[in-house]
Design a protein around this motif. Structure first.
Motif, mmCIF file in Angstrom:
data_model
loop_
_atom_site.group_PDB
_atom_site.id
_atom_site.type_symbol
_atom_site.label_atom_id
_atom_site.label_comp_id
_atom_site.label_asym_id
_atom_site.label_seq_id
_atom_site.Cartn_x
_atom_site.Cartn_y
_atom_site.Cartn_z
ATOM 1 N N PHE A 360 34.891 24.905 37.708
ATOM 2 C CA PHE A 360 36.534 25.358 37.257
ATOM 3 C C PHE A 360 36.683 26.243 36.241
ATOM 4 C CE2 PHE A 360 36.243 25.715 32.617
ATOM 5 C CZ PHE A 360 35.116 24.327 32.272
ATOM 6 N N ILE A 361 35.267 27.368 36.620
ATOM 7 C CA ILE A 361 35.318 29.140 36.004
ATOM 8 C C ILE A 361 35.080 30.170 36.869
ATOM 9 C CG2 ILE A 361 33.870 28.003 33.890
ATOM 10 C CD1 ILE A 361 31.398 29.389 34.828
ATOM 11 N N VAL A 362 35.188 29.332 38.295
ATOM 12 C CA VAL A 362 34.889 30.617 38.986
ATOM 13 C C VAL A 362 35.948 30.733 39.074
ATOM 14 C CG1 VAL A 362 33.716 31.121 41.381
ATOM 15 C CG2 VAL A 362 33.104 29.611 39.922
ATOM 16 N N THR A 363 36.950 32.184 39.359
ATOM 17 C CA THR A 363 37.483 33.659 39.029
ATOM 18 C C THR A 363 37.570 34.037 40.471
ATOM 19 O OG1 THR A 363 37.174 34.957 37.946
ATOM 20 C CG2 THR A 363 38.772 32.660 36.986
ATOM 21 N N HIS A 364 36.894 34.800 40.939
ATOM 22 C CA HIS A 364 36.404 35.202 41.748
ATOM 23 C C HIS A 364 35.494 36.186 42.668
ATOM 24 C CE1 HIS A 364 39.147 37.460 38.985
ATOM 25 N NE2 HIS A 364 39.163 38.465 40.054
ATOM 26 N N ARG A 365 35.327 35.893 44.188
ATOM 27 C CA ARG A 365 34.121 35.368 44.606
ATOM 28 C C ARG A 365 34.246 36.934 45.863
ATOM 29 N NH1 ARG A 365 37.305 30.923 43.861
ATOM 30 N NH2 ARG A 365 36.652 29.303 43.502
ATOM 31 N N LEU A 366 33.286 37.785 45.791
ATOM 32 C CA LEU A 366 32.898 38.259 46.368
ATOM 33 C C LEU A 366 31.556 38.528 47.354
ATOM 34 C CD1 LEU A 366 33.771 40.660 43.563
ATOM 35 C CD2 LEU A 366 35.380 40.506 45.272
ATOM 36 N N ASP A 367 31.541 39.683 48.305
ATOM 37 C CA ASP A 367 30.681 39.440 48.995
ATOM 38 C C ASP A 367 29.289 40.384 48.042
ATOM 39 O OD1 ASP A 367 29.214 41.731 51.827
ATOM 40 O OD2 ASP A 367 29.062 39.877 51.885
ATOM 41 N N LEU A 368 28.074 40.406 48.680
ATOM 42 C CA LEU A 368 27.376 40.882 47.270
ATOM 43 C C LEU A 368 27.935 42.362 48.003
ATOM 44 C CD1 LEU A 368 24.377 40.894 46.049
ATOM 45 C CD2 LEU A 368 23.085 41.314 47.965
ATOM 46 N N GLY A 369 27.361 43.280 48.709
ATOM 47 C CA GLY A 369 27.779 44.894 49.042
ATOM 48 C C GLY A 369 28.474 45.183 47.858
ATOM 49 N N GLN A 370 30.253 43.998 47.819
ATOM 50 C CA GLN A 370 31.385 44.192 46.657
ATOM 51 C C GLN A 370 30.601 44.458 44.794
ATOM 52 O OE1 GLN A 370 33.417 41.479 48.583
ATOM 53 N NE2 GLN A 370 35.004 42.979 47.921
ATOM 54 N N ALA A 371 29.364 43.823 44.554
ATOM 55 C CA ALA A 371 28.811 44.069 43.424
ATOM 56 C C ALA A 371 29.400 44.691 42.311
ATOM 57 C CB ALA A 371 27.486 43.114 43.398
ATOM 58 N N PRO A 372 29.336 46.206 42.652
ATOM 59 C CA PRO A 372 29.189 46.523 41.996
ATOM 60 C C PRO A 372 31.435 46.375 41.921
ATOM 61 C CG PRO A 372 28.630 48.249 43.488
ATOM 62 C CD PRO A 372 28.548 47.215 44.197
ATOM 63 N N ASP A 373 32.061 46.982 42.322
ATOM 64 C CA ASP A 373 33.155 46.222 42.116
ATOM 65 C C ASP A 373 33.197 44.491 40.774
ATOM 66 O OD1 ASP A 373 35.210 47.235 45.238
ATOM 67 O OD2 ASP A 373 34.412 47.852 43.241
ATOM 68 N N GLY A 374 32.216 43.825 41.190
ATOM 69 C CA GLY A 374 32.256 42.874 40.333
ATOM 70 C C GLY A 374 31.871 42.878 39.311
ATOM 71 N N TYR A 375 31.233 43.777 39.379
ATOM 72 C CA TYR A 375 30.892 44.272 37.673
ATOM 73 C C TYR A 375 31.601 44.386 37.167
ATOM 74 C CZ TYR A 375 25.610 43.393 37.049
ATOM 75 O OH TYR A 375 24.456 42.332 37.214
ATOM 76 N N GLU A 376 32.672 45.848 37.519
ATOM 77 C CA GLU A 376 33.537 46.343 37.027
ATOM 78 C C GLU A 376 35.054 45.613 36.412
ATOM 79 O OE1 GLU A 376 34.374 49.751 35.712
ATOM 80 O OE2 GLU A 376 32.258 49.089 35.500
ATOM 81 N N THR A 377 35.826 44.718 37.453
ATOM 82 C CA THR A 377 36.555 43.019 37.496
ATOM 83 C C THR A 377 35.685 42.684 35.963
ATOM 84 O OG1 THR A 377 36.783 43.275 39.700
ATOM 85 C CG2 THR A 377 37.856 41.552 37.966
ATOM 86 N N PHE A 378 34.521 41.917 35.998
ATOM 87 C CA PHE A 378 33.952 41.395 34.626
ATOM 88 C C PHE A 378 34.008 41.960 34.175
ATOM 89 C CE2 PHE A 378 32.272 37.556 33.584
ATOM 90 C CZ PHE A 378 30.821 38.166 33.122
ATOM 91 N N LYS A 379 33.700 43.362 33.707
ATOM 92 C CA LYS A 379 33.883 44.173 32.098
ATOM 93 C C LYS A 379 34.759 44.599 31.840
ATOM 94 C CE LYS A 379 32.541 48.511 30.003
ATOM 95 N NZ LYS A 379 31.098 49.398 30.578
ATOM 96 N N HIS A 380 35.677 44.871 31.987
ATOM 97 C CA HIS A 380 37.268 44.729 31.715
ATOM 98 C C HIS A 380 38.283 43.717 32.053
ATOM 99 C CE1 HIS A 380 35.698 49.052 31.464
ATOM 100 N NE2 HIS A 380 35.410 49.035 32.397
ATOM 101 N N GLN A 382 39.421 42.004 33.719
ATOM 102 C CA GLN A 382 40.790 42.523 35.131
ATOM 103 C C GLN A 382 41.073 41.636 35.753
ATOM 104 O OE1 GLN A 382 39.087 45.589 37.146
ATOM 105 N NE2 GLN A 382 39.393 47.213 35.979
ATOM 106 N N ASP A 383 42.423 40.963 36.540
ATOM 107 C CA ASP A 383 42.790 39.943 37.170
ATOM 108 C C ASP A 383 42.330 38.845 36.494
ATOM 109 O OD1 ASP A 383 42.114 39.161 40.129
ATOM 110 O OD2 ASP A 383 44.067 39.044 39.873
ATOM 111 N N GLU A 384 42.545 38.614 35.440
ATOM 112 C CA GLU A 384 42.363 37.141 34.547
ATOM 113 C C GLU A 384 40.451 36.780 35.058
ATOM 114 O OE1 GLU A 384 46.267 35.207 33.229
ATOM 115 O OE2 GLU A 384 45.324 34.083 34.297
ATOM 116 N N CYS A 385 40.017 37.352 35.698
ATOM 117 C CA CYS A 385 38.941 37.279 35.992
ATOM 118 C C CYS A 385 38.168 36.142 34.345
ATOM 119 C CB CYS A 385 37.758 38.453 36.126
ATOM 120 S SG CYS A 385 36.013 38.352 36.454
ATOM 121 N N VAL A 386 37.045 35.555 34.998
ATOM 122 C CA VAL A 386 35.951 34.701 34.101
ATOM 123 C C VAL A 386 35.076 34.455 34.836
ATOM 124 C CG1 VAL A 386 35.536 32.388 32.752
ATOM 125 C CG2 VAL A 386 37.914 33.055 32.625
ATOM 126 N N LYS A 387 34.552 34.708 35.955
ATOM 127 C CA LYS A 387 33.342 34.176 36.297
ATOM 128 C C LYS A 387 33.651 34.869 37.506
ATOM 129 C CE LYS A 387 29.366 33.366 35.919
ATOM 130 N NZ LYS A 387 28.003 33.980 35.304
#
Lengths: 392, 130
Positions: A360-380, A382-387
């Motif tokens: 239930f905590i997963v809000t974002h699913r990305l390809d490994l290649g998008q990890a840098p975006d994932g870090y920014e989204t998670f840190k800030h 954004q987009d109601e990110c939880v996990k």
């Protein structure tokens, strides 16, 4: 193989690196099917944990398929599906025999470094600086898993990755936070932080029989998840009213919570302006590493004779700890990096029985290649990110 | 700087002493450094304590000083490395290797870590990995 590596403060990048290989007989190699970004990865990203090197592969929450085993591993075979716990533990030392896996005495080949900071070394951890051994992490296509006869949990039914991935770290961590509270049934528990670990701490406190579980955060979307998905009975948004201690007293009939769980750690948002500003300056000049906003409130809020359960990660030194409150109220502190190996099997059983669905905590699913975006989204957030879950 | 250190190994005393003196487990640096080594049963279920005193050897530490001048690095961290390796091998059967420290615990590695990513084939061979 592709791997997400640390490249300096606020910088990660996906690079091509050699594939891992068996170095010791008790190693296994895992082909990773799912991995995630942890709140504690943000402490590395933000530059608060010392001994990082450019090129370090990050990530300590991963699962996948065994593709190679060393000669000393007889419990796992190529093709087995496993979830890997983040502490690396030998299983043989005094600490491991007493189920204190995250302080294994033998798994950190940089024990000399860790001793300088902490007085004693603690266990090796995947992808978490050279203080914890300099092990490559799991935000990659493959990982080498030492002591594979001790750590990895075999998944033998067809549960999807997202339902079992969090057995690697955050579900056991949240559970240990609640376990520390010694819930007998009927207690009031306050959980500081409604991030992924906080969500699981709340759900665990409910599972263990607490009557009232209060979630504290500054983001409404996280408090809603805490109430609707994790089972929190009450919520406090300290952005609306910064006096958490008073609000907790009102919610508990003036008594204060029987136990408080700090699921925030060293990058706390402090609700008290001047102290927060001073701490941020000290952190920027690296003269204090850990912000204590959540921990201070937790200590002040806890009822006398209660328990302070600290599962948020701290790395170094903190100023202005309310020792007077702690001592005079007779509080018990229980803390530690989670002894994941202790909790994996019982929590896996709870998942298969249907007591909890951690996905239930997963809000974002990305390809490994998008990890840098994932870090920014998670840190800030954004987009109601939880996990954020990454797929290699 | 302190000349003494100790470590506890989770095995009975006779086994620890036997392994310490065996060819396979004998710690090279501590032997060469002419230190005083003693064994003690640890309290409760904790096993055996191994105590090393660099100034307690037959030459009163002078040999250690010479060794230090030759090697050019402080002896006590290397003694600790040897003790850790012994404990790791006796308790787990291997020396933990990471990507940052592929040879296992080494005092001189502390300032010169590899990045925490897998070794190339030639690096792995050089690090003595199986």
């Amino acid at each position: 193989m592709r791997a997400n590596v640390w490249s300096g403060r606020n910088t990660v990048q996906v690079e091509n690196v050699p594939d891992p290989k068996i170095l010791n007989d008790r190693d296994a190699i895992v082909k990773i099917s799912s991995t995630a970004i942890c709140g504690s990865d943000l402490h590395l990203y933000d530059g608060y944990i010392p001994t990082m090197e450019k090129g370090d592969i990050l990530g300590h929450e991963f699962m996948g398929e065994i593709v190679d085993v060393g000669r000393g591993v007889s419990n796992l075979r190529v093709g087995d599906r496993v979830v890997v716990p983040f502490p690396i533990a030998c299983g043989n030392c005094w600490a491991c025999r007493h189920e204190l896996y995250s302080v294994c005495e033998n798994s950190n080949p940089n024990a000399g470094l860790a001793e300088k900071m902490f007085g004693h070394a603690t266990a090796g951890i995947f992808g978490y600086s050279h203080l914890t051994g300099g092990y490559a992490g799991g935000q990659a296509e493959y990982a080498r898993v030492p002591f594979a006869d001790v750590g990895p949990l075999k998944i033998e039914d067809g549960l999807p990755d997202e339902q079992v991935l969090f057995l690697s770290d955050i579900l056991p961590t949240g559970f240990m936070g609640a376990d520390f509270c010694e819930i007998q049934g009927g207690e009031s528990i306050a959980v500081f932080g409604a991030g992924p670990v906080g969500q699981f701490a709340i759900a665990s406190a409910v599972m263990l029989g607490a009557e009232q579980v209060i979630a504290i955060d500054q983001f409404d979307y996280r408090l809603e998840m805490a109430r609707n998905r994790a089972g929190a009975t009450d919520t406090i948004n300290f952005d609306e009213d910064a006096d958490i201690v008073e609000q907790l007293k009102v919610l508990t009939g003036g008594r204060g919570p029987d136990a408080v769980i700090d699921a925030v750690g060293m990058e706390a948002t402090d609700s008290h302006g001047v102290l927060h500003a001073a701490e941020r300056v000290k952190q920027a000049t690296r003269s204090e590493s850990d912000r204590g906003g959540a921990l201070r409130d937790a200590i002040l809020a806890c009822r006398p004779g209660g328990i302070v359960s600290i599962i948020g990660v701290y790395g170094g030194l903190m100023d202005k700890v309310p020792m007077g409150a702690l001592m005079n109220k007779g509080l018990t502190i229980k803390t530690g990096q989670c002894h994941v190996q202790r909790y994996m099997k019982p929590l896996y059983e709870r998942i298969t029985k249907g007591d909890i669905d951690p996905s239930f905590i997963v809000t974002h699913r990305l390809d490994l290649g998008q990890a840098p975006d994932g870090y920014e989204t998670f840190k800030h957030k954004q987009d109601e990110c939880v996990k954020v879950v990454l797929k290699p | 700087m302190s000349s003494r250190t100790a470590i506890t190994v989770n095995r009975p005393r006779d086994e620890v002493e036997r392994l310490w003196h065996s060819d396979e487990y004998r710690p090279a640096y501590i032997d060469d450094a002419d230190a005083a080594v003693s064994f003690r049963t640890a309290p409760g279920d904790r096993g055996t304590e191994i105590h090393v005193d660099l100034e307690g050897g037959t030459t009163g530490g002078k040999l250690g000083e010479v060794v230090q001048k030759l090697i050019g690095s402080a002896p006590l961290p290397k003694v600790k490395d040897d003790l850790r390796h012994f404990k790791q091998r006796v308790e787990t059967g291997e020396i933990p290797r990471s990507d940052g420290s592929p040879e296992g615990e080494q005092a001189q590695r502390k300032l010169k870590q590899r990045p925490a990513q897998p070794l190339s084939d030639s690096e792995a061979a050089k690090a003595g990995a199986r």
